[in-house]
Every structure is written in structure tokens, then in C-alpha cells.
Design an enzyme around this catalytic site. Structure first.
Site, short mmCIF file in Angstrom:
data_model
loop_
_atom_site.label_atom_id
_atom_site.label_comp_id
_atom_site.label_asym_id
_atom_site.label_seq_id
_atom_site.Cartn_x
_atom_site.Cartn_y
_atom_site.Cartn_z
N ILE A 105 0.83 -1.19 0.00
CA ILE A 105 0.00 0.00 0.00
C ILE A 105 0.87 1.25 0.00
CG2 ILE A 105 -1.68 1.28 1.38
CD1 ILE A 105 -2.60 -1.42 2.50
N GLY A 106 0.49 2.27 -0.77
CA GLY A 106 1.19 3.54 -0.69
C GLY A 106 1.53 4.15 -2.03
N ILE A 122 4.55 4.89 -3.28
CA ILE A 122 5.70 4.33 -4.01
C ILE A 122 5.29 3.17 -4.91
CG2 ILE A 122 7.90 3.13 -3.74
CD1 ILE A 122 8.50 4.98 -1.41
N GLU A 178 -1.22 -9.44 -2.52
CA GLU A 178 -2.25 -9.43 -1.48
C GLU A 178 -3.27 -8.33 -1.74
OE1 GLU A 178 0.56 -8.89 1.56
OE2 GLU A 178 0.27 -6.73 1.74
N GLY A 216 1.66 -8.45 4.86
CA GLY A 216 2.22 -9.51 4.02
C GLY A 216 3.64 -9.24 3.54
#
Length: 478
Positions: free
Chosen positions: A258-259, A261, A280, A378
Site C-alpha cells: 500500500i502507498g 511508491i 495481497e 504480508g
């Protein structure tokens, strides 16, 4: 034979007696002829349709309640449950969840004593409550959360889930969030399903027959969107370009956390070919690569031709794209994040982020000192899957800006006091900032410090070198 089987199933599908603890009449989900698989119809059983308030009235003091997460968070049920807790003077209810992207009322101070959140991953909804001691956090690999339910380490009384509308055969799906919700509903004593026509109907492990539900509630509301207005900075875009140019090969199988980048990496992969997705989490950014032809999943060994995910969070565009799309399969997170499964795909490239990393390669991604921020998730599942990639071409990557927004170095001599080691120094392979790539695998501590200082912000390199000498009693060198 058919009548014998039918009678056996009826006997196995017995009604539990009302207990002093819960007062809930629920259908046992243990079958002699079936596993707890929720896909088959249960003979002569249909759920009752009711309002959200009626449905959650079965919850009593001391129960354990699972709440479906991500974009599938059943907010009408959550809000009704919070009100029920107040109105009925309940106490000691434990809420189990994994990464909710909605603001949930039960973690607010006025609900203290009534509810206590116990999260497997800290989101914005419960971060303050966890750090104030009003909520709990379970450090656990994402791949292992289903085991808590399947091994009866956590016994769920009630599961609150969201599903797509039943089809002509009575089948619903868990939509964008199969993850650990499938294991939860397989083992919960009582299941309340919120039917939302805006939930995408997805392929994979999320298929559930409505006869497995005890109560169903109909609500029409928009799915929550995640970071729909965020923009990537020039630093993040540079990191994305470095990873895409140097570490992502054509035909690679990608996992991204997530995010900003990971999104920046995706935006720099337009010229790549035959990429695959086994991740995931799925987000909006993959759609453009599919439409451009960069993602084909053609070379994957696990579900070739398919995008594999455990949960999806993003905007309405993503949810509409997923609806009835056979190219996307949403699977149990115990499968998606299984290291031995991940490693079978070609050129597994796992891209994750972190909060800080020390000069020996220890990675902290879940806390800022003792202040809990997120969770284990994960990251290790996929870093190990990439490192053990059977073709020997896996790339386990940790990416981070060299400094915080305050200008402090994110590459540090030692982690902050109380910081968690999400990824050990032995698991760290490629570390990427806007200043380049540090390859740590097989390097000793002196060499690791040298590699990491090279990609630190120039303003902090001299200090880091001095601190490295003080720690290692020798100068960092290649």
C-alpha cells in the site's frame, strides 16, 4: 443414496442450544460429508431478511464479532451494532478486523467497556485507540490470520460481512475482500450478510451460497474509497523510475504493498511486457497497465492469465472494473500469501515500503518507536516468496524516501527505541531510495552500512558514517 445423504446433512446441520453467554441460535458449520466450504447450498435452509438493527440484536455481552474489512466493510451493520451496544447496555464485546478503511464508531472513547477492537492490521480507524490503550493489535503475518479461525484459536460468535447481490442460484460473493473473511465466515456460529448492489461480483474463493447466512440485510450505499485524491511526489516518482528501470524485468510477477511508491512503480512500467500480478492487495493503478497491454499474466505458473489478489481497495473505477471480470480472481489470503505458492511464479518482484531501516538492514514498517502505526501484513510473506523464487530471479524490494517530511533520515544508525523489526536484516535484499539501490544480500555488516549510506540523503551521509564507525568499530567499505 441421495435421501440418506440429505438426511445426514440435515442431522449435521444442527441448531446450537441457546447458551447463557450468547443467547444466539446458530447453525453449526461442521458437516460429516462436507468441509466448512461455504459454496454448496444447505438443504432446507434460507436466511431471514431483516433490518440492520434487527440483525445485530443477536449480539450479547462477551461475544467475539468479526467485521469484514477493506472496501467491503459493512458500515450499516457496524453503525447498528454500535448503537445496539449503547442501547442494550452491553459490555466486553471483542471486535476482530483486518484493515478497515472506514471510521468505525466502536473505537471511540464513549464506547470504552462496551467494545474493544482487536485488529490484525492497524488502519486510520483504530490507530489512535490502539496507542491510547483502548484497542488491541495482533502482530501476525497476513498469511496466517486464517489459521486463527481454522484452528479455533479464536472462536467467532458472529460475523458481519458484505456480499454482492444473490444470483438466480442463490450465490453471492465477498466482492473485493476475500482475504481472511472467508475463513471467518466458515467458522463463525452466526453470519449476518449485508447485501449491497454496489458490491462487485468477483471470481475466486469468495463465492458463498446464501443458505450459509443466518440473517441478510439489504442496503444500497457507495463502497468506501481509499486515498482517491493522493498524489505522488517527485521523490516517490524517482524511486518508482529506479525500480522499474533496474529491477523489474519483462515477464515479472509483481506484488505491491500500500502507498504512493508502489503506485509510482506502476506508473513507470508502461513500456514493460507480459507482466503478471499476484499480490495481497490490488489497486486502481493496475488497470492502466492492463489496458495498455503491459499486464497479461501470460507467463505465470500460478493462475496463468489471471490477476490474483486477496483484497482490493481504491476508487469506484476499480470496483466497477472488478465486477464480473474473469481476468481477476480474489482468493483466500492463506493461498495468496503462501510463500511456497508465491515462489513458483516467474521473476517474483515484491515491492514494499517501510518507516525506517538501520545500517545493518533491519526494517521497521509497523511502528514509529513504540507508537504503533500499521502492522506486519504480508511484507515478509512476499519478500520470502521473491527471495526463494524457483527460477532464481526474484527481487525482494524495500523502497522508501531517504528522509521524512521533516528532513530526518529514514536510514538510521539504530532503530528508534521500541521500534518493531518487521523485516529482519537477514531478509533484506534490495533497498531503494531516490538516490539509488543498495543490494544487501550476502553482504556483511560493514558492507551493508556502506551500501545504505550511499543511498541516504547527502545531508546525512557524514553523520551516518561516523555513527557506523562507532557501532562497528571500523569504517564502512565495499
Amino acid at each position: 443414496m441421495a435421501s440418506v445423504l440429505k438426511n445426514a446433512v440435515r442431522l449435521a446441520t444442527k441448531t446450537l442450544h441457546e447458551s447463557s453467554k450468547s443467547g444466539v441460535k446458530a447453525t453449526s458449520r461442521f458437516f460429516h460429508f462436507y468441509s466448512p466450504e461455504p459454496c454448496h447450498p444447505i438443504p432446507d435452509k434460507l436466511p431471514k431478511w431483516m433490518s440492520a438493527e434487527e440483525a445485530v440484536s443477536v449480539v450479547r455481552s462477551g461475544m467475539k464479532v468479526f467485521v469484514h474489512g477493506g472496501a467491503a466493510t459493512p458500515m450499516p451493520l457496524v453503525n447498528a451494532l454500535a448503537q445496539h451496544g449503547l442501547d442494550s447496555d452491553l459490555n466486553g464485546i471483542e471486535i476482530m478486523d483486518m484493515f478497515l478503511i472506514c471510521q468505525t464508531p466502536y473505537v471511540q472513547p464513549e464506547y470504552k467497556g462496551i467494545f474493544r477492537s482487536n485488529s490484525f492490521f492497524i488502519g486510520d480507524n483504530c490507530r489512535e485507540a490502539v496507542n491510547d490503550g483502548r484497542a488491541d493489535f495482533v502482530p501476525i503475518f497476513l498469511s496466517e490470520i486464517p489459521l486463527l479461525f481454522r484452528r479455533n484459536l479464536i472462536t467467532l460468535d458472529v460475523a458481519l460481512i458484505s456480499v454482492s447481490s444473490p444470483d438466480e442460484h442463490g450465490f453471492c460473493t465477498l466482492g473485493p475482500s476475500v482475504d481472511c473473511a472467508r475463513a471467518a465466515l466458515q467458522n463463525a456460529r452466526y453470519i449476518i450478510a449485508l447485501v449491497n448492489p454496489n458490491m462487485p461480483r468477483t471470481f475466486g474463493d469468495g463465492m458463498v451460497h446464501m443458505s450459509h447466512f443466518d440473517a441478510m440485510v439489504q442496503e444500497d450505499y457507495a463502497l468506501p474509497e481509499y486515498n482517491s485524491n493522493r498524489t505522488t511526489s517527485e521523490v516517490e516518482q524517482q524511486i518508482g523510475r529506479i525500480i522499474a528501470t533496474n529491477l523489474v524485468q519483462d515477464g515479472a510477477t509483481l506484488q505491491m504493498g500500500i502507498g504512493n511508491i508502489p503506485d509510482a512503480v506502476i506508473s513507470a512500467l508502461w513500456s514493460h511486457r507480459d507482466l503478471g500480478i499476484h499480490s495481497e492487495m490490488l489497486g486502481d493503478s493496475m488497470i492502466d497497465l492492463v489496458e495498455r497491454g503491459a499486464i497479461t499474466n501470460a507467463g505465470k505458473n500460478i493462475h496463468p492469465g489471471k490477476i490474483v489478489g486477496g483484497f482490493a481497495v481504491g476508487t469506484k473505477r476499480l470496483y466497477e472494473y472488478m465486477h464480473d471480470n474473469p481476468m481477476i480472481v480474489m482468493l483466500d489470503i492463506g493461498f495468496v500469501n503462501n510463500t511456497s505458492i508465491i515462489s513458483q511464479n516467474p521473476k517474483v518482484t515484491a515491492i514494499n515500503s517501510c518507516i525506517e531501516i538501520d545500517l545493518t538492514g533491519q526494517v521497521c514498517a509497523d511502528s514509529i518507536g513504540t507508537w504503533m502505526y500499521s502492522g506486519v501484513g504480508g511484507q515478509i510473506d512476499f519478500l520470502r516468496g521473491a527471495a526463494l523464487s524457483m527460477d532464481g530471479q526474484g527481487k525482494p524490494i524495500i523502497a522508501l524516501p531517504s528522509t521524512t517530511q521533516k528532513g530526518e533520515s529514514k536510514i538510521v544508525p539504530v532503530l528508534k527505541a521500541g521500534a518493531g523489526v518487521t523485516t529482519s536484516r537477514a531478509h533484506a535484499h534490495y533497498i531503494v531510495t531516490e538516490y539509488g539501490i543498495a543490494s544487501l544480500f550476502g553482504k556483511n555488516l560493514r558492507q551493508r552500512a556502506y551500501e545504505l549510506i550511499k543511498i541516504a540523503h547527502p545531508d546525512h551521509r557524514e553523520t551516518l558514517e561516523k555513527e557506523a564507525f562507532a557501532r562497528l568499530k571500523c569504517m564502512p567499505s565495499p
